[in-house]
Write an enzyme that holds these catalytic residues in place. Structure first.
Site, PDB file in Angstrom:
ATOM      1  N   HIS A  17       0.837  -1.209   0.000  1.00  0.00           N
ATOM      2  CA  HIS A  17       0.000   0.000   0.000  1.00  0.00           C
ATOM      3  C   HIS A  17       0.872   1.259   0.000  1.00  0.00           C
ATOM      4  O   HIS A  17       0.572   2.234  -0.708  1.00  0.00           O
ATOM      5  CB  HIS A  17      -0.886   0.061   1.256  1.00  0.00           C
ATOM      6  N   LYS A  41     -17.340  -6.415   8.599  1.00  0.00           N
ATOM      7  CA  LYS A  41     -16.123  -7.179   8.921  1.00  0.00           C
ATOM      8  C   LYS A  41     -15.619  -6.803  10.303  1.00  0.00           C
ATOM      9  O   LYS A  41     -15.746  -5.655  10.712  1.00  0.00           O
ATOM     10  CB  LYS A  41     -15.020  -6.814   7.917  1.00  0.00           C
ATOM     11  N   ARG A  90      -2.503  -6.193  -8.052  1.00  0.00           N
ATOM     12  CA  ARG A  90      -1.374  -7.087  -7.803  1.00  0.00           C
ATOM     13  C   ARG A  90      -1.265  -8.159  -8.880  1.00  0.00           C
ATOM     14  O   ARG A  90      -0.218  -8.387  -9.439  1.00  0.00           O
ATOM     15  CB  ARG A  90      -1.544  -7.793  -6.446  1.00  0.00           C
ATOM     16  N   SER A 128      -2.816  -7.739   3.303  1.00  0.00           N
ATOM     17  CA  SER A 128      -2.991  -7.524   4.746  1.00  0.00           C
ATOM     18  C   SER A 128      -3.354  -8.834   5.443  1.00  0.00           C
ATOM     19  O   SER A 128      -2.904  -9.098   6.558  1.00  0.00           O
ATOM     20  CB  SER A 128      -4.097  -6.491   5.007  1.00  0.00           C
TER      21      SER A 128
HETATM   22  P1  ADP Z   1      -9.810  -3.659   0.106  1.00  0.00           P
HETATM   23  O1  ADP Z   1     -10.323  -4.379   1.315  1.00  0.00           O
HETATM   24  O2  ADP Z   1     -10.616  -2.500  -0.351  1.00  0.00           O
HETATM   25  O3  ADP Z   1      -9.326  -4.546  -1.018  1.00  0.00           O
HETATM   26  P2  ADP Z   1      -7.077  -3.289   0.868  1.00  0.00           P
HETATM   27  O4  ADP Z   1      -6.603  -2.472   2.009  1.00  0.00           O
HETATM   28  O5  ADP Z   1      -6.820  -4.749   0.923  1.00  0.00           O
HETATM   29  O6  ADP Z   1      -8.561  -2.906   0.687  1.00  0.00           O
HETATM   30  O7  ADP Z   1      -6.423  -2.726  -0.455  1.00  0.00           O
HETATM   31  C1  ADP Z   1      -6.647  -1.421  -0.908  1.00  0.00           C
HETATM   32  C2  ADP Z   1      -6.133  -1.316  -2.321  1.00  0.00           C
HETATM   33  O8  ADP Z   1      -4.730  -1.561  -2.336  1.00  0.00           O
HETATM   34  C3  ADP Z   1      -6.737  -2.311  -3.297  1.00  0.00           C
HETATM   35  O9  ADP Z   1      -6.836  -1.677  -4.558  1.00  0.00           O
HETATM   36  C4  ADP Z   1      -5.728  -3.414  -3.346  1.00  0.00           C
HETATM   37  O10 ADP Z   1      -5.757  -4.102  -4.582  1.00  0.00           O
HETATM   38  C5  ADP Z   1      -4.455  -2.626  -3.212  1.00  0.00           C
HETATM   39  N1  ADP Z   1      -3.363  -3.429  -2.657  1.00  0.00           N
HETATM   40  C6  ADP Z   1      -3.401  -4.271  -1.611  1.00  0.00           C
HETATM   41  N2  ADP Z   1      -2.200  -4.849  -1.413  1.00  0.00           N
HETATM   42  C7  ADP Z   1      -1.374  -4.359  -2.375  1.00  0.00           C
HETATM   43  C8  ADP Z   1      -0.008  -4.594  -2.739  1.00  0.00           C
HETATM   44  N3  ADP Z   1       0.737  -5.481  -2.088  1.00  0.00           N
HETATM   45  N4  ADP Z   1       0.496  -3.898  -3.788  1.00  0.00           N
HETATM   46  C9  ADP Z   1      -0.286  -3.037  -4.465  1.00  0.00           C
HETATM   47  N5  ADP Z   1      -1.579  -2.795  -4.201  1.00  0.00           N
HETATM   48  C10 ADP Z   1      -2.128  -3.442  -3.165  1.00  0.00           C
END
Ligand code: ADP
Length: 168
Positions: A17, A41, A90, A128
């Site tokens: 992120h 959640k 990703r 995450s």
């Molecule tokens: P959500 O629950 O909305 O998917 P996340 O916090 O998991 O929220 O992710 C927010 C955004 O960041 C999403 O667009 C996700 O694809 C992206 N994201 C998550 N992990 C990564 C990563 N390792 N590299 C790039 N983008 C990521």
């Protein structure tokens, strides 16, 4: 002024992120990172905790602000005068869901576009939920999140402390 919103659960924010935040902040005049308050959640960190964690990791990025939202994302964008939603991609497995989400948001808010940034390869595997799973077993998450976040995660699970990682 080009304003963008980067929404997500960020439970917790990872190096993946953070990489997207840095790159988006270079493209836009202002970037608002916004934590989704998803009532469906049970998160590891509260919205307030997630907001303050992201504030800490972005403290040296002057055009980045941090907030939270719990309604429709397009309404939040309108209120923040942002015409762009940033999402990270990703792998191809992210694509179908993200495309559907982007198209839905386009229908709901015609003045809002979604822009995808592809992840840097070294973070392509990172999520995450993986970080939480590894931490819950006391595994090493130092390559996934900054040290102060790792410590906070271990504390939640009662697995191990930052001092123990440093000793290894
Ligand atoms: P959500 O629950 O909305 O998917 P996340 O916090 O998991 O929220 O992710 C927010 C955004 O960041 C999403 O667009 C996700 O694809 C992206 N994201 C998550 N992990 C990564 C990563 N390792 N590299 C790039 N983008 C990521």
């Amino acid at each position: 002024m080009k304003r963008a919103v980067y929404p997500g659960s960020f439970d917790p924010v990872t190096y993946g992120h953070i990489d997207i935040i840095k790159r988006a902040a270079e493209i836009f005049d202002c970037l608002e990172v916004s934590v989704l308050n998803n009532k469906g959640k049970t998160p590891l960190f509260s919205v307030d905790e997630r907001v303050s964690i992201i504030k800490e990791v972005t403290k040296d990025m002057p055009n980045v602000t941090v907030g939270s939202y719990d309604g429709l994302l397009v309404d939040y964008c309108r209120k923040n005068d942002a015409g762009v939603i940033i999402r990270g991609l990703r792998a191809i497995t992210d694509f179908e869901y993200e495309l559907q989400l982007a198209q839905t948001n386009r229908k709901l808010g015609e003045n809002v576009d979604t822009i995808f940034l592809t992840t840097s390869l070294e973070y392509a595997y990172l999520s995450s939920s993986t970080v939480k799973e590894v931490a819950s077993f006391g595994g090493d998450i130092s390559k996934f999140v900054p040290p102060f976040i790792a410590d906070m995660i271990y504390k939640k699970y009662g697995t191990r402390s930052e001092e123990r990682i440093n000793e290894q």
